[in-house]
Motif scaffolding. Structure first.
Motif, PDB file in Angstrom:
ATOM      1  N   THR A   1       0.845  -1.193   0.000  1.00 22.39           N
ATOM      2  CA  THR A   1       0.000   0.000   0.000  1.00 22.39           C
ATOM      3  C   THR A   1       0.877   1.238   0.000  1.00 22.39           C
ATOM      4  O   THR A   1       1.748   1.367   0.852  1.00 22.39           O
ATOM      5  CB  THR A   1      -0.893   0.038   1.265  1.00 22.39           C
ATOM      6  OG1 THR A   1      -1.633  -1.165   1.364  1.00 22.39           O
ATOM      7  CG2 THR A   1      -1.832   1.220   1.233  1.00 22.39           C
ATOM      8  N   PRO A   2       0.669   2.161  -0.929  1.00 20.59           N
ATOM      9  CA  PRO A   2      -0.304   2.131  -2.015  1.00 20.59           C
ATOM     10  C   PRO A   2       0.276   1.641  -3.338  1.00 20.59           C
ATOM     11  O   PRO A   2      -0.433   1.531  -4.330  1.00 20.59           O
ATOM     12  CB  PRO A   2      -0.685   3.602  -2.146  1.00 20.59           C
ATOM     13  CG  PRO A   2       0.622   4.309  -1.920  1.00 20.59           C
ATOM     14  CD  PRO A   2       1.316   3.507  -0.835  1.00 20.59           C
TER      15      PRO A   2
ATOM     16  N   GLU B   1      -1.168  -1.376  -5.156  1.00 23.90           N
ATOM     17  CA  GLU B   1      -2.559  -1.059  -5.502  1.00 23.90           C
ATOM     18  C   GLU B   1      -2.619  -0.160  -6.733  1.00 23.90           C
ATOM     19  O   GLU B   1      -3.456  -0.351  -7.625  1.00 23.90           O
ATOM     20  CB  GLU B   1      -3.242  -0.374  -4.319  1.00 23.90           C
ATOM     21  CG  GLU B   1      -3.349  -1.265  -3.092  1.00 23.90           C
ATOM     22  CD  GLU B   1      -3.766  -0.507  -1.843  1.00 23.90           C
ATOM     23  OE1 GLU B   1      -4.043  -1.152  -0.827  1.00 23.90           O
ATOM     24  OE2 GLU B   1      -3.793   0.749  -1.876  1.00 23.90           O
TER      25      GLU B   1
ATOM     26  N   GLU C   1       3.678  11.029  -0.315  1.00 28.83           N
ATOM     27  CA  GLU C   1       2.800  10.654   0.788  1.00 28.83           C
ATOM     28  C   GLU C   1       3.104  11.554   1.980  1.00 28.83           C
ATOM     29  O   GLU C   1       4.147  11.410   2.611  1.00 28.83           O
ATOM     30  CB  GLU C   1       3.024   9.179   1.148  1.00 28.83           C
ATOM     31  CG  GLU C   1       2.787   8.240  -0.019  1.00 28.83           C
ATOM     32  CD  GLU C   1       3.323   6.835   0.233  1.00 28.83           C
ATOM     33  OE1 GLU C   1       3.669   6.524   1.399  1.00 28.83           O
ATOM     34  OE2 GLU C   1       3.420   6.062  -0.735  1.00 28.83           O
TER      35      GLU C   1
ATOM     36  N   ASN D   1       2.055   5.633   3.580  1.00 29.44           N
ATOM     37  CA  ASN D   1       1.611   4.270   3.277  1.00 29.44           C
ATOM     38  C   ASN D   1       1.253   3.493   4.541  1.00 29.44           C
ATOM     39  O   ASN D   1       0.308   2.722   4.573  1.00 29.44           O
ATOM     40  CB  ASN D   1       2.673   3.515   2.469  1.00 29.44           C
ATOM     41  CG  ASN D   1       4.006   3.432   3.162  1.00 29.44           C
ATOM     42  OD1 ASN D   1       4.620   4.450   3.471  1.00 29.44           O
ATOM     43  ND2 ASN D   1       4.487   2.231   3.399  1.00 29.44           N
TER      44      ASN D   1
ATOM     45  N   LEU E   1      -2.086   4.646   5.905  1.00 26.57           N
ATOM     46  CA  LEU E   1      -3.169   3.994   5.167  1.00 26.57           C
ATOM     47  C   LEU E   1      -3.387   2.573   5.659  1.00 26.57           C
ATOM     48  O   LEU E   1      -4.519   2.146   5.909  1.00 26.57           O
ATOM     49  CB  LEU E   1      -2.840   3.961   3.668  1.00 26.57           C
ATOM     50  CG  LEU E   1      -3.012   5.252   2.885  1.00 26.57           C
ATOM     51  CD1 LEU E   1      -2.448   5.077   1.488  1.00 26.57           C
ATOM     52  CD2 LEU E   1      -4.478   5.639   2.816  1.00 26.57           C
TER      53      LEU E   1
ATOM     54  N   SER F   1      -6.785   8.245   8.010  1.00 25.15           N
ATOM     55  CA  SER F   1      -6.993   9.167   6.905  1.00 25.15           C
ATOM     56  C   SER F   1      -6.220  10.440   7.214  1.00 25.15           C
ATOM     57  O   SER F   1      -6.385  11.020   8.299  1.00 25.15           O
ATOM     58  CB  SER F   1      -8.484   9.488   6.748  1.00 25.15           C
ATOM     59  OG  SER F   1      -8.671  10.685   6.017  1.00 25.15           O
TER      60      SER F   1
ATOM     61  N   ILE G   1      -5.746   7.829  -7.841  1.00 22.22           N
ATOM     62  CA  ILE G   1      -5.044   8.182  -6.603  1.00 22.22           C
ATOM     63  C   ILE G   1      -5.846   9.222  -5.817  1.00 22.22           C
ATOM     64  O   ILE G   1      -6.051   9.086  -4.607  1.00 22.22           O
ATOM     65  CB  ILE G   1      -3.632   8.715  -6.922  1.00 22.22           C
ATOM     66  CG1 ILE G   1      -2.744   7.590  -7.462  1.00 22.22           C
ATOM     67  CG2 ILE G   1      -2.990   9.339  -5.686  1.00 22.22           C
ATOM     68  CD1 ILE G   1      -1.375   8.045  -7.948  1.00 22.22           C
TER      69      ILE G   1
ATOM     70  N   THR H   1      -9.058   7.730  -4.306  1.00 24.92           N
ATOM     71  CA  THR H   1      -8.942   6.555  -3.441  1.00 24.92           C
ATOM     72  C   THR H   1      -8.331   6.841  -2.081  1.00 24.92           C
ATOM     73  O   THR H   1      -8.760   6.272  -1.070  1.00 24.92           O
ATOM     74  CB  THR H   1      -8.100   5.464  -4.148  1.00 24.92           C
ATOM     75  OG1 THR H   1      -8.722   5.131  -5.395  1.00 24.92           O
ATOM     76  CG2 THR H   1      -7.990   4.204  -3.282  1.00 24.92           C
ATOM     77  N   TYR H   2      -7.353   7.731  -2.013  1.00 24.60           N
ATOM     78  CA  TYR H   2      -6.518   7.806  -0.819  1.00 24.60           C
ATOM     79  C   TYR H   2      -6.772   9.001   0.109  1.00 24.60           C
ATOM     80  O   TYR H   2      -6.070   9.178   1.095  1.00 24.60           O
ATOM     81  CB  TYR H   2      -5.048   7.748  -1.228  1.00 24.60           C
ATOM     82  CG  TYR H   2      -4.696   6.428  -1.867  1.00 24.60           C
ATOM     83  CD1 TYR H   2      -4.697   5.251  -1.124  1.00 24.60           C
ATOM     84  CD2 TYR H   2      -4.411   6.347  -3.224  1.00 24.60           C
ATOM     85  CE1 TYR H   2      -4.398   4.035  -1.714  1.00 24.60           C
ATOM     86  CE2 TYR H   2      -4.108   5.128  -3.826  1.00 24.60           C
ATOM     87  CZ  TYR H   2      -4.102   3.975  -3.059  1.00 24.60           C
ATOM     88  OH  TYR H   2      -3.818   2.771  -3.651  1.00 24.60           O
ATOM     89  N   ASP H   3      -7.761   9.795  -0.192  1.00 22.08           N
ATOM     90  CA  ASP H   3      -8.204  10.832   0.739  1.00 22.08           C
ATOM     91  C   ASP H   3      -7.053  11.702   1.244  1.00 22.08           C
ATOM     92  O   ASP H   3      -6.948  11.991   2.433  1.00 22.08           O
ATOM     93  CB  ASP H   3      -8.919  10.170   1.932  1.00 22.08           C
ATOM     94  CG  ASP H   3      -9.749  11.164   2.735  1.00 22.08           C
ATOM     95  OD1 ASP H   3     -10.096  12.214   2.186  1.00 22.08           O
ATOM     96  OD2 ASP H   3     -10.045  10.878   3.911  1.00 22.08           O
TER      97      ASP H   3
ATOM     98  N   VAL I   1      -2.135  10.018  -0.336  1.00 24.87           N
ATOM     99  CA  VAL I   1      -1.250   9.840  -1.483  1.00 24.87           C
ATOM    100  C   VAL I   1      -1.649  10.921  -2.489  1.00 24.87           C
ATOM    101  O   VAL I   1      -2.823  11.074  -2.800  1.00 24.87           O
ATOM    102  CB  VAL I   1      -1.410   8.449  -2.121  1.00 24.87           C
ATOM    103  CG1 VAL I   1      -0.460   8.290  -3.303  1.00 24.87           C
ATOM    104  CG2 VAL I   1      -1.189   7.355  -1.093  1.00 24.87           C
TER     105      VAL I   1
END
Length: 310
Positions: free
Chosen positions: A49-50, A53, A120, A210, A213, A218, A269, A272-274, A277
């Protein structure tokens, strides 16, 4: 203690892109594709992660371009670089440039970046306390123990007034560089992968994006403080695609980088990752570089004019 290898297991896993252990010889790959109709393999080492993914989202796009992206997940910071250096894999996607440069220096390897993909933001997250306003004398704060990530964590603590580092400590700062510690904080140094596991034992934890996550945090909702998108850290710690020197023009590598920079992947991206990322925009860095170059040129011109006048 801060040696790169001592921190190897801290999170390098996040990004291995391993492109074909066969070396992906251009002519051989083209011949195989033409004669068999099969896709050309791109083997990739990545953190779960991430990075892995994100790579999964790139698979169907690359397949349309004739490549079979094969992702292998690693959970340490050493193997993804070793397999690329040895030629067993063509690239990796898990690290930022400062880590890569330090690794090369310590191991004598020849790895280079072929593109920045995302960054990140580091964040301070709640442990036993849910607000930085509640900090008290003697509180403990868990941070990653590898050189670049520990410095990054300490700089974030400094930015939020919790400690003060010696002048010039910068990106190599360690706990020995703490000059002022008004709250007498106990800095708990752990492998990056272990930091999130002590949220019930320390007042606060400072996490890589990462690992935040993976721990269910979050950035937007849970971080008590985090690196801003325009911060120097954000620009410095961009996660890159790395290859062995000489393999930069490998067509499979180039295709991979292009896809990871595509609007499709950028949108994935962002959605998905709020905020944990964030896609890296090369154009911003290029514009900044051009501005700096222009300023230098103007300065030189002014100096020459002054000299001529004299």
């Amino acid at each position: 203690m801060k040696k790169l290898l001592a921190a190897a297991l801290s999170g390098v896993l996040t990004a291995g892109i391993i492109l074909g252990g066969t070396g992906l010889s251009t002519k051989a790959a083209e011949t195989e594709t033409e004669t068999t109709g099969e896709l050309t393999p791109i083997k990739v080492a990545a953190s779960a992660t991430p990075h892995a993914e994100i790579l999964e989202q790139a698979k169907p796009i690359l397949a349309e371009e004739g490549y079979d992206l094969q992702v292998t997940v690693f959970d340490d910071y050493i193997m993804p670089n070793e397999v690329v250096e040895s030629g067993d894999m063509d690239a990796n996607y898990f690290q930022h440039l400062p880590y890569l440069e330090q690794y090369n220096e310590e191991k004598g390897s020849h790895l280079v970046s072929v593109g920045g993909i995302h960054y990140e933001p580091f964040g301070i997250y709640p442990g036993t306390k849910s607000s930085l306003d509640d900090i008290a004398d003697g509180d403990s704060v868990a941070v990653p123990n590898d050189t670049t990530n520990e410095a990054r964590a300490l700089l974030l603590l400094q930015d939020n007034g919790l400690i003060k580092l010696k002048d010039g400590a910068g990106l190599t700062a360690t706990v020995t560089d703490i000059e002022e510690n008004p709250y007498n904080l106990d800095i708990v140094e752990l492998e990056a992968a272990q930091v999130a596991r002590v949220v019930d034992e320390t007042a606060y934890v400072v996490l890589n994006g990462n690992y935040a996550l993976a721990a269910g945090f979050s950035v937007a909702k849970d971080a008590l403080a985090y690196e801003k998108s325009d911060s120097e850290a954000a620009k410095t710690y961009v996660n890159i695609i790395a290859v062995k020197e000489g393999n930069e023009e490998n067509p499979g590598v180039q295709a991979l980088v292009d896809v990871l920079k595509s609007d499709e992947i950028r949108n994935y991206i962002n959605e998905t990752y709020d905020g944990a990322v964030i896609p890296y925009d090369d154009s911003d860095a290029e514009a900044e570089s051009e501005t700096e170059t222009g300023s230098e040129a103007e300065t030189e011109t002014a100096a020459e004019t002054e000299t001529a006048a004299e």
